[in-house]
Design a protein around this motif. Structure first.
Motif, short mmCIF file in Angstrom:
data_model
loop_
_atom_site.label_atom_id
_atom_site.label_comp_id
_atom_site.label_asym_id
_atom_site.label_seq_id
_atom_site.Cartn_x
_atom_site.Cartn_y
_atom_site.Cartn_z
N GLY A 58 5.37 7.14 1.79
CA GLY A 58 5.80 5.43 2.55
C GLY A 58 5.34 5.03 1.61
N ILE A 59 5.90 3.61 2.46
CA ILE A 59 5.13 2.26 1.40
C ILE A 59 5.03 1.18 2.23
CG2 ILE A 59 7.23 1.61 0.83
CD1 ILE A 59 5.80 0.33 -1.90
N LEU B 236 0.94 -1.22 -0.36
CA LEU B 236 -0.13 -0.18 -0.03
C LEU B 236 1.02 1.22 -0.39
CD1 LEU B 236 -2.07 -1.30 2.86
CD2 LEU B 236 -3.30 -1.48 0.39
N VAL B 237 0.56 1.89 -1.40
CA VAL B 237 1.39 3.33 -0.79
C VAL B 237 0.76 4.11 -0.32
CG1 VAL B 237 2.45 5.76 -2.46
CG2 VAL B 237 2.06 3.23 -3.38
N VAL B 238 1.06 4.69 1.02
CA VAL B 238 1.05 5.64 2.01
C VAL B 238 0.93 7.01 1.98
CG1 VAL B 238 1.08 6.77 4.86
CG2 VAL B 238 1.86 4.28 4.28
N VAL B 239 0.30 7.62 1.84
CA VAL B 239 0.15 8.86 0.86
C VAL B 239 -0.45 10.06 2.14
CG1 VAL B 239 -0.53 7.84 -1.05
CG2 VAL B 239 -2.61 8.87 0.65
N ASP B 240 0.06 11.15 1.50
CA ASP B 240 -0.73 12.69 2.72
C ASP B 240 -0.78 13.79 1.14
OD1 ASP B 240 -0.79 14.52 3.92
OD2 ASP B 240 0.82 15.58 3.83
N ALA C 44 9.58 4.33 4.67
CA ALA C 44 9.65 6.02 4.47
C ALA C 44 11.06 6.81 4.37
CB ALA C 44 8.71 7.23 5.17
N PRO C 45 11.85 7.68 3.90
CA PRO C 45 11.21 8.09 2.65
C PRO C 45 10.89 6.91 1.25
CG PRO C 45 12.77 9.00 2.72
CD PRO C 45 12.45 8.30 3.88
#
Length: 188
Positions: free
Chosen positions: A66-67, A56-60, A94-95
């Motif tokens: 992050g991933i 899953l790609v962690v997003v803002d 991350a990053p």
């Protein structure tokens, strides 16, 4: 933000050039399945299972920060983390490195191989558009004869390298593909 329960689809195939210089955009799955940093690991793991993805790609917003991968979840489990309380942010990588949508597939494949990654988010001018995996990129790996030319592999002779790519080899008539620098467990 995209629907977190939507299963990724393959990007529409663009016409190939005669030299097979395909881009990451030709091969990626999109839209990317995402997570928020404050989600629990349990929520993330359920989404990964439901969407049949390994990361899953962690997003803002839509910017990757992050991933979270299956490997990260294994680390959380191995350290005794309560998946219902632990957050994505605590275990994500991350990053996160990304590749641009117009990156040549061969370049992205080399980058994943060199860094030991299996997934990398794809961006278009810093905006998340998808994810490309080692498996996606293997579809265009160049297959070449082994040093010394083609060999005749007798039926039943297993384990003989019949051809090579820049990251692995195909063995005998069984068609077994062996990745260099990766174990079968890591690729599963």
């Amino acid at each position: 933000m995209n629907d977190p329960n939507q299963r990724p689809s393959s990007a529409p195939s663009k016409p190939q050039s005669p030299t097979l210089r395909r881009t990451v955009g030709d091969l990626m799955s999109g839209p990317a399945i995402t997570a928020k940093p404050d989600e629990t690991l349990s929520e993330a793991a359920i989404r990964m299972r439901e969407c049949r993805v390994g990361s899953l790609v962690v997003v803002d917003g839509m910017e990757p920060t992050g991933i979270l991968t299956e490997r990260d979840l294994l680390v959380a489990i191995a350290t005794g983390e309560n998946l219902g309380r632990g957050s994505v942010e605590d275990f994500m990588t991350a990053p996160v490195e990304t590749v641009e949508v117009d990156t040549e597939a061969r370049s992205a494949l080399n980058r994943l191989r060199d860094r030991g990654y299996r997934h990398i988010p794809v961006t278009d001018r810093s905006q998340l558009v998808g994810v490309v995996s080692m498996r996606d990129l293997m579809t265009v790996a160049q297959i070449t004869p082994p040093p010394g030319g083609l060999i005749d592999v007798p039926p039943g002779l297993k384990g003989v390298a019949a051809t090579h790519t820049n990251i692995g080899c195909v063995r005998g008539l069984e068609g077994f593909y062996h990745y260099r620098q990766y174990s079968a467990i890591d690729l599963a």
